[in-house]
Design a protein around this motif. Structure first.
Motif, PDB file in Angstrom:
ATOM      1  N   GLN A 275      45.974  58.348  48.617  1.00  0.00           N
ATOM      2  CA  GLN A 275      45.639  57.841  47.279  1.00  0.00           C
ATOM      3  C   GLN A 275      46.694  56.824  47.099  1.00  0.00           C
ATOM      4  O   GLN A 275      46.554  55.940  46.239  1.00  0.00           O
ATOM      5  CB  GLN A 275      45.776  58.833  46.317  1.00  0.00           C
ATOM      6  N   GLY A 276      47.884  57.005  47.202  1.00  0.00           N
ATOM      7  CA  GLY A 276      49.096  56.048  46.932  1.00  0.00           C
ATOM      8  C   GLY A 276      48.850  54.783  47.738  1.00  0.00           C
ATOM      9  O   GLY A 276      49.204  53.824  47.145  1.00  0.00           O
ATOM     10  N   ASN A 277      48.202  54.906  48.909  1.00  0.00           N
ATOM     11  CA  ASN A 277      48.211  53.894  49.746  1.00  0.00           C
ATOM     12  C   ASN A 277      47.182  52.702  49.207  1.00  0.00           C
ATOM     13  O   ASN A 277      47.125  51.681  49.699  1.00  0.00           O
ATOM     14  CB  ASN A 277      47.645  54.066  51.344  1.00  0.00           C
ATOM     15  N   GLU A 278      46.225  53.393  48.344  1.00  0.00           N
ATOM     16  CA  GLU A 278      44.892  52.500  48.074  1.00  0.00           C
ATOM     17  C   GLU A 278      45.320  51.941  46.580  1.00  0.00           C
ATOM     18  O   GLU A 278      44.241  51.549  45.939  1.00  0.00           O
ATOM     19  CB  GLU A 278      43.845  53.516  47.792  1.00  0.00           C
ATOM     20  N   GLN A 279      46.682  51.756  46.289  1.00  0.00           N
ATOM     21  CA  GLN A 279      46.693  51.095  44.712  1.00  0.00           C
ATOM     22  C   GLN A 279      46.473  49.505  44.787  1.00  0.00           C
ATOM     23  O   GLN A 279      46.784  48.993  45.767  1.00  0.00           O
ATOM     24  CB  GLN A 279      48.246  51.437  44.216  1.00  0.00           C
ATOM     25  N   THR A 280      45.808  49.069  43.885  1.00  0.00           N
ATOM     26  CA  THR A 280      45.598  47.569  43.739  1.00  0.00           C
ATOM     27  C   THR A 280      46.020  47.110  42.242  1.00  0.00           C
ATOM     28  O   THR A 280      45.986  47.721  41.256  1.00  0.00           O
ATOM     29  CB  THR A 280      43.854  47.585  43.646  1.00  0.00           C
ATOM     30  N   ALA A 281      47.023  46.102  42.599  1.00  0.00           N
ATOM     31  CA  ALA A 281      47.372  45.444  41.332  1.00  0.00           C
ATOM     32  C   ALA A 281      46.893  44.092  41.290  1.00  0.00           C
ATOM     33  O   ALA A 281      46.471  43.287  42.107  1.00  0.00           O
ATOM     34  CB  ALA A 281      48.813  45.274  41.475  1.00  0.00           C
ATOM     35  N   ASN A 282      46.967  43.203  40.039  1.00  0.00           N
ATOM     36  CA  ASN A 282      46.340  42.016  39.869  1.00  0.00           C
ATOM     37  C   ASN A 282      47.605  41.059  39.695  1.00  0.00           C
ATOM     38  O   ASN A 282      48.466  41.389  38.921  1.00  0.00           O
ATOM     39  CB  ASN A 282      45.432  42.047  38.748  1.00  0.00           C
ATOM     40  N   VAL A 283      47.528  39.991  40.364  1.00  0.00           N
ATOM     41  CA  VAL A 283      48.548  38.792  39.962  1.00  0.00           C
ATOM     42  C   VAL A 283      47.866  37.712  39.181  1.00  0.00           C
ATOM     43  O   VAL A 283      46.556  37.667  39.305  1.00  0.00           O
ATOM     44  CB  VAL A 283      48.983  38.193  41.392  1.00  0.00           C
ATOM     45  N   TYR A 284      48.243  37.353  38.058  1.00  0.00           N
ATOM     46  CA  TYR A 284      47.775  36.490  37.191  1.00  0.00           C
ATOM     47  C   TYR A 284      48.116  34.967  37.467  1.00  0.00           C
ATOM     48  O   TYR A 284      49.398  34.854  37.580  1.00  0.00           O
ATOM     49  CB  TYR A 284      47.840  36.750  35.812  1.00  0.00           C
ATOM     50  N   TRP A 285      47.151  34.179  37.705  1.00  0.00           N
ATOM     51  CA  TRP A 285      47.428  32.811  38.071  1.00  0.00           C
ATOM     52  C   TRP A 285      46.629  32.012  36.674  1.00  0.00           C
ATOM     53  O   TRP A 285      46.308  32.319  35.762  1.00  0.00           O
ATOM     54  CB  TRP A 285      46.606  32.142  39.384  1.00  0.00           C
TER      55      TRP A 285
END
Length: 203
Positions: free
Chosen positions: A60-70
């Motif tokens: 579960q920890g390995n599947e984190q998704t974050a967004n970078v904003y351009w």
């Protein structure tokens, strides 16, 4: 002859007794061996149950998704657009740290852009209790006009709140709160949120 027969009977009896004793001892040893082999058995199932639980937590920890904003041109304005970054996070803040490393490295393709100066480094990041504190190197404040300054602040605020859109963001430069940004003196009212940024610093 009778004595010999008696002695034969005694020796036969002794042999029988010894044989019985050996069988009994052997049986006892076999039983003890069986018991000692069986003793760990109850603990093994509990270990087998625990291990999948631990590995599922790690997954579960390995599947984190974050967004970078351009930044992307939109009509006559500029829009903040997300780019998902999948992160193998096994400790707190690791997903956000990886997102900021991608942000500071700059976009690799497409029409998206950034106004964060090259060479800007992430000196520290801490997300706790609905607050995110980002500490950047002094390069973050260099170059560009007001539009450039507002754009880079927006990128930091939105990237910092990718995992918690309601979080409050504090931006530091070299460990000191960033109150005024750029030569044009854009004042930052910290903490910043997505809502306050959209209201006070329109792109």
């Amino acid at each position: 002859m009778k004595d010999q027969q008696g002695s034969n009977r005694i020796s036969s009896g002794v042999i029988a007794a010894v044989t019985a004793a050996v069988v009994a001892v052997g049986g006892g040893v076999a039983w003890l061996t069986a018991q000692s082999n069986n003793t760990p058995t109850p603990s093994k199932p509990s270990q087998r149950v625990d291990q999948p639980a631990q590995s599922s937590t790690t997954q579960q920890g390995n599947e984190q998704t974050a967004n970078v904003y351009w930044l992307r041109p939109k009509d006559k304005n500029i829009a903040l657009v997300p780019q998902p970054v999948r992160v193998a996070a096994v400790r707190p803040n690791q997903a956000l740290e990886a997102a900021f490393q991608s942000l500071l490295a700059g976009p690799t393709e497409g029409t998206d852009s950034t106004t964060i100066p090259k060479g800007t480094k992430l000196l520290g990041l801490n997300a706790e209790n609905d607050e995110v504190r980002v500490n950047l190197s002094e390069q973050f404040t260099s170059g560009g006009g007001s539009a450039s300054m507002i754009g880079r602040v927006g990128q930091v605020v939105y990237t910092a709140t990718t995992l918690n859109p309601k979080a409050k963001v504090y931006i530091d430069v070299n460990g000191k709160p960033l109150d005024v940004l750029g030569g044009e003196g854009i004042e930052l009212q910290q903490p910043l949120t997505r809502e306050s940024f959209e209201k006070n610093y329109p792109l």
